[in-house]
Structures are given as structure tokens and as C-alpha cells.
Scaffold this motif. Structure first.
Motif, mmCIF file in Angstrom:
data_model
loop_
_atom_site.group_PDB
_atom_site.id
_atom_site.type_symbol
_atom_site.label_atom_id
_atom_site.label_comp_id
_atom_site.label_asym_id
_atom_site.label_seq_id
_atom_site.Cartn_x
_atom_site.Cartn_y
_atom_site.Cartn_z
ATOM 1 N N ASN A 199 -1.082 -18.742 -7.902
ATOM 2 C CA ASN A 199 -0.689 -20.091 -7.371
ATOM 3 C C ASN A 199 -1.748 -20.657 -6.422
ATOM 4 O OD1 ASN A 199 1.740 -20.864 -8.899
ATOM 5 N ND2 ASN A 199 3.023 -19.378 -7.582
ATOM 6 N N ARG A 252 1.733 -13.559 -8.532
ATOM 7 C CA ARG A 252 2.454 -14.837 -8.629
ATOM 8 C C ARG A 252 1.715 -15.629 -7.308
ATOM 9 N NH1 ARG A 252 7.216 -12.282 -10.097
ATOM 10 N NH2 ARG A 252 7.422 -12.383 -12.283
ATOM 11 N N GLN A 254 4.253 -14.058 -16.148
ATOM 12 C CA GLN A 254 4.344 -15.343 -15.813
ATOM 13 C C GLN A 254 4.492 -15.987 -14.383
ATOM 14 O OE1 GLN A 254 8.300 -16.597 -17.841
ATOM 15 N NE2 GLN A 254 7.427 -14.951 -19.025
ATOM 16 N N THR A 255 4.155 -17.250 -13.974
ATOM 17 C CA THR A 255 4.952 -17.706 -12.840
ATOM 18 C C THR A 255 6.192 -18.077 -12.892
ATOM 19 O OG1 THR A 255 4.467 -20.002 -13.240
ATOM 20 C CG2 THR A 255 2.729 -18.593 -12.426
ATOM 21 N N GLN A 256 6.835 -18.355 -11.770
ATOM 22 C CA GLN A 256 8.307 -18.665 -11.946
ATOM 23 C C GLN A 256 8.374 -20.017 -12.639
ATOM 24 O OE1 GLN A 256 9.168 -18.759 -7.407
ATOM 25 N NE2 GLN A 256 9.545 -16.613 -7.490
ATOM 26 N N MET A 300 -3.616 -18.602 -13.763
ATOM 27 C CA MET A 300 -2.900 -19.352 -14.664
ATOM 28 C C MET A 300 -3.428 -20.641 -15.120
ATOM 29 S SD MET A 300 -0.533 -20.935 -11.607
ATOM 30 C CE MET A 300 0.370 -22.251 -12.313
ATOM 31 N N ILE A 332 0.065 -16.167 -16.873
ATOM 32 C CA ILE A 332 -1.012 -15.574 -16.327
ATOM 33 C C ILE A 332 -1.890 -14.731 -16.886
ATOM 34 C CG2 ILE A 332 -1.299 -14.504 -13.980
ATOM 35 C CD1 ILE A 332 1.370 -15.153 -12.870
#
Length: 568
Positions: free
Chosen positions: A361, A357, A408-410, A420, A415
Motif C-alpha cells: 500500500n 500489505r 491480496q490486499t484487504q 499491487m 499482490i
């Protein structure tokens, strides 16, 4: 850089050798003369798949060879050193393609694999052809272009590596959870069966021992009758064995005074009396233990029936029953082990997910910044190529995840192995029109200029030493071709550039020029390539490109003027 290219028995080429120099080299000639075949040969020397169809008709083997000058600290030199090869005198690649379809690769005279060839030539040359133009339309290639420009390839590789760790862990967890569900469904039955066996309290060999007891109980009354009859004979009846042996002992004892030899007999008869008394006592004790209760036999038979039922249910024997029992206990314990394994794997997965993550990002932020810069620089390059009113955009989008099992991201952005982001190049060719994906807008001429513009932008970050353009002039002419030629010349100041062109407005900018032609020799079509080393040769070729087969003095003058413009 590519210093020399040799091609033998390949398609319509019999035997040619082309020396290349720095700067912009242009290859010109009539349509169908074999210019694209040269591009195909370079592709094969860079590692593309070979086909026996490329071997010249009637020949057994095609031979391709390329020599590159490489720097000591270049990627190619490092790979060569890792393979124990010396790259100090350059890199020579040789490829043999047989008419049977077999292909062999040689690197610096040593036979090598196609994979190694691809590693060595990874950044030696980049080919932009009509096929590459179509590749630019594919959205999946846009991400690679942006990462190359942004310098985020290494960060992307880290994301890919983490993704490669998470994916098998997630699959393993899913598999273990499926097993756990199966175990849970089986658990009640297993527990019942284990409890059933434990409640029976069966001992090893109990069935054999009970069979013996059953025989004893079934014959208890007969045994009791025989045992008590024996006691009666020994001790209780009139003239019992004890009395008769005692009387015999007394009679013999009278005469033992007369003959000492009878003393031993007297003692033995006395011993027999005592032995009979002890035997009678043993029989009385045994008689007291004889179970004559019919209920005992009934209970024993019930026990045997229970054991027989369990044996039939769990394997047919006590040994099989005990083995099945241990297996079931192990399976029950295995459910707990599954829980532990799932928990440990989930902890590992969560650790990797936290890392991916953060990196995804960071990668996305870097791409967003680079996308703005790339779009701005591409816009400037397009303006220099007569597309000043066009608007080029780098659109970054994300896919929302609706499945909690997705990586997945927060913020619930999915992802992938590449991060992403989804990247798509958009173009608005004319003012007032909304930007749309290239695949929906760009014409052949626009694509040629977009490719060239991107190459110009990426040349500041790419480590490619040689840029090869085929049909970069597709769909353009006039002032636009002048701009394209000038841009190629500018690229030639930074890289070795090789360009196949049909336009004199582009050819005039070449630092060196080759004429490719096709002839029929002995009823065989052959392609030849001639370096145009004198000004006169170049003027004549430029004039042919302008006027066709009939070259007039005016055409020659125009050609000479073009060359002067290109060299200024």
C-alpha cells in the motif's frame, strides 16, 4: 565517466581507440560505417552475452577494453573494494571473445565473472538504442522506470523479499493440506486396523507358545493316561512300587544290625520311598491340570487362526505385525502433527502478509504521487521537443483477485512480487484523441522523443554517469531535430552523453565530435574513427552530413553557421 574505449578484431573493426570527454560527444559517419558496432562493444563491456560471430573474420580473438573514471563513494568503487580491488585510479574493464565462443572478463587486470561485471557496471552507463525504444513499448518496463523515478526501488525490494518468503510457505501449507486430506481419507482405515490389532491383544511370541499348548491339548488324553498310570504303578496298585521298596527296605534293615555297611542302603531305600510318594503327589497335581475339554482345543485353534490371519494381513510374522502396528499408530499421530505444522506455518504466513500489505500500500501511494509528477515533467520535456500538444499519462491499475488463496490486499487487489500496481505509459499525440498505450500509438520519431524526454526527466534522479544514445534521431528532422540536439546538450551539462547521429542539427551541439568511416584495405573492410579536433574538421564533417559527398562553398558556410549556433 567513460574515458576511453578500445576495440580490436571485432566485426569490421580492426583496431580503434576512442578517448571521450565530459559533456556531449557525437559520433557521425555514413550509414554502415560501424557506428552501431561501437554500441554493441559497449554493451558487451557492460555485461551482455557474447557471441563468436562478433569476432573479426579470420581472427582468433576479439578484444574490448573500456576505462572509466569513478568516484571513491560510487557504486562501482564500493563493489571493487568488496572484491579487494583498488578503484582509486579508476576502473578498467577488458573482455576477450574467442572465435570458439568462449569469453573472459578482466576487471582492473584481475579475471572476473560476468555476474561481477554486471554488478560493477550496474549504473556506469545507460544505452538508449532502437532496441531500447522498442523496450519502452513493453509494459513490464514501465514499472521499473516509475520506481526508478520515484525512488521506491528499495521499498519494492522489501515487497519482493516478503513475497519470496510467503510463496514457499504457501506452497508448503498447500502440500501439508494435501497430505492431511490424504491422511483423513486413510484415517478410518488406519484406525480400524489399529483397533483390530489392539482388540486381538497379541503378545510377543504368543504364536509359538500357543503352538506348544496345542500340541499339549492334542495329546492331553494320552498324557492323562500315562500320568495316571504312573500314579497307579507308584502308589495305588497291589504290589505298588512304594510297597515293594518299603518291603525291601524292611528286609535289608533286619541285617543292617549284623553288617553296618547295609545302613546306607537302608537309608537310601527309605529316601526312595519318600521320593516316590512326592513324585506320585506331583503327578496327581499335574493330572488335575490336564485339560481334557475338546472346547479348549477348539478355542485355542481359533486363537491361532486369528493370529495367523493377522500375520498374513500385516507382514507374515508377529515381528512384522508389531512393526506395522507402530507405523500405523505413528501415521495416526502424524495427522495431529500435520495440523500443528499447518497452524504454525499459517501464523508465519499471516505475519508476513500483514507486512506485505502495509508495504504494498505504501509503495502504491508513492507510485501514484510519483506518476503524477513524472507525467507532468515528461509533458514539459515533450513540449520542448515539438510535441507540446501531446498528452503523456502514467496509468496505474490493479488486478482484482477472485481466488481467496491469492496474496491480496484487504480490498481484494492481487499482490505480486513487485507490489499491487500495474503501470502503463499512455500517450495522446494529438488533441481530441484519447490516450492509448504507447505500443498502439507511437511512431519511430515519437518514440525517439519520448525516450529522450524520459531520459531528461530521469536524469534528475538517476545515478547513471554516462548516457549513450543510438538513433535518437530516427524519424525526425527539421525543427524537431534542433530541439532534440538542444535537449542532448542540456543533458550533457549534467552527464557524460555520447550520441550517434546522422543529423547535422544534432551534431552541431556536440562538445566533441568523432567521424566514423569505412575503408577497404588489402581487400578487407575496416572501420576507423577519427577525433575531429579542429574547427575546420568539424565544419567539413557537418558539411558532409548536410550535402553528401559533394561539398560546395555554400554548404561549408552553412555548416560553419550551424556549429556557431550549437556552441552559442
Amino acid at each position: 565517466m567513460l574515458s576511453e574505449l578500445a576495440i580490436k578484431k571485432f566485426a569490421i573493426i580492426d583496431d580503434i581507440r576512442i578517448p571521450f570527454k565530459n559533456g556531449l560527444s557525437v559520433l557521425t559517419g555514413e550509414t554502415g560505417a560501424g557506428k552501431s558496432i561501437i554500441i554493441e562493444a559497449v554493451n558487451l563491456l557492460l555485461g551482455s552475452r557474447a557471441s563468436s560471430d562478433l569476432v573479426r573474420t579470420g581472427e582468433e580473438m576479439a578484444e574490448l577494453e573500456a576505462s572509466f573514471d569513478i568516484e571513491p563513494d560510487s557504486h562501482a568503487a564500493i563493489i571493487l573494494a568488496e572484491q579487494g580491488m583498488d578503484g582509486s585510479e579508476g576502473l578498467m574493464i577488458r573482455r576477450l571473445i574467442s572465435s570458439t565462443g568462449k569469453s573472459r572478463v578482466f576487471i582492473n587486470s584481475r579475471q572476473a565473472t560476468l555476474d561481477l561485471l554486471k554488478q560493477v557496471t550496474w549504473n556506469l552507463a545507460g544505452i538508449s538504442s532502437q532496441h531500447a525504444h522498442q523496450g519502452l513499448l513493453k509494459e513490464e518496463n514501465h514499472l521499473d522506470i516509475l520506481d526508478e523515478f520515484a525512488g521506491t526501488c528499495s521499498l519494492r525490494q522489501e515487497v519482493t523479499a516478503l513475497y519470496g518468503k510467503i510463496l514457499p510457505i504457501a506452497k508448503k501449507i498447500a502440500s501439508l493440506k494435501s497430505q492431511r486430506e490424504d491422511k483423513i481419507r486413510e484415517q478410518d482405515l488406519l484406525q480400524f486396523q489399529v483397533d483390530e490389532i489392539e482388540a486381538a491383544g497379541i503378545l510377543p511370541n504368543e504364536d509359538e507358545e500357543l503352538d506348544i499348548q496345542r500340541d499339549r491339548l492334542e495329546n492331553a488324553s494320552k498324557i492323562f493316561e500315562v500320568v495316571n498310570g504312573g500314579i497307579h504303578e507308584i502308589y495305588d496298585r497291589e504290589r505298588s512300587l512304594i510297597e515293594r521298596i518299603s518291603a525291601l527296605r524292611n528286609q535289608i534293615e533286619k541285617f543292617s544290625r549284623v553288617d553296618d555297611a547295609l545302613d546306607n542302603v537302608t537309608e537310601r531305600l527309605g529316601s526312595m520311598g519318600f521320593e516316590l510318594q512326592d513324585l506320585a503327589e506331583t503327578l496327581r497335581t499335574y493330572s488335575a491340570t490336564i485339560d481334557l475339554d475338546p472346547e479348549s482345543l477348539e478355542l485355542l485353534n481359533q486363537r491361532l487362526d486369528l493370529i495367523a490371519k493377522l500375520k498374513r494381513k500385516y507382514g507374515g510374522s508377529l515381528a512384522a505385525l508389531f512393526e506395522e502396528y507402530e507405523t500405523m499408530r505413528s501415521d495416526l499421530a502424524g495427522t495431529k502433527e500435520l495440523e500443528n505444522s499447518i497452524r504454525e506455518l499459517a501464523e508465519d504466513k499471516e505475519g508476513f502478509e500483514q507486512q506485505i500489505r502495509l508495504k504494498a500500500n505504501a509503495l502504491s501511494l508513492a507510485r501514484q504521487k510519483a506518476g503524477v509528477v513524472l507525467a507532468d515533467l515528461a509533458q514539459r520535456e515533450l513540449a520542448a521537443l515539438e510535441m507540446g500538444k501531446a498528452r503523456f499519462e502514467v496509468v496505474i491499475s490493479h488486478q482484482a483477485s477472485e481466488n481467496p488463496e491469492d496474496l491480496q490486499t484487504q480490498t481484494q487487489k492481487k499482490i505480486f512480487s513487485t507490489g499491487m500496481d500495474k503501470i502503463c505509459f499512455y500517450l495522446s499525440p494529438n488533441p481530441g484523441e484519447s490516450a492509448k498505450p504507447l505500443v498502439k500509438i507511437a511512431s519511430g520519431g515519437e518514440l525517439s522523443r519520448i525516450v529522450l524526454a524520459l531520459k531528461a526527466v530521469l536524469s534528475t534522479t538517476q545515478s547513471l554517469e554516462t548516457l549513450i544514445f543510438d538513433e535518437v534521431d530516427a524519424g525526425i528532422g527539421g525543427a524537431t531535430s534542433e530541439k532534440v540536439g538542444l535537449k542532448l546538450k542540456e543533458l550533457g551539462a549534467k552527464h557524460q552523453v555520447i550520441c550517434i547521429t546522422h543529423l547535422a542539427q544534432i551534431a552541431k551541439y556536440g562538445a566533441s565530435q568523432f567521424r566514423i568511416s569505412k575503408q577497404v584495405v588489402n581487400d578487407r573492410t575496416c572501420t576507423s574513427i577519427i577525433p575531429l579536433e579542429t574547427q575546420r574538421e568539424r565544419v567539413e564533417e557537418i558539411a558532409r552530413m548536410i550535402g553528401g559527398q559533394e561539398i560546395t562553398p555554400a554548404t561549408l558556410i552553412h555548416a560553419q553557421e550551424l556549429l556557431l549556433q550549437g556552441s552559442s
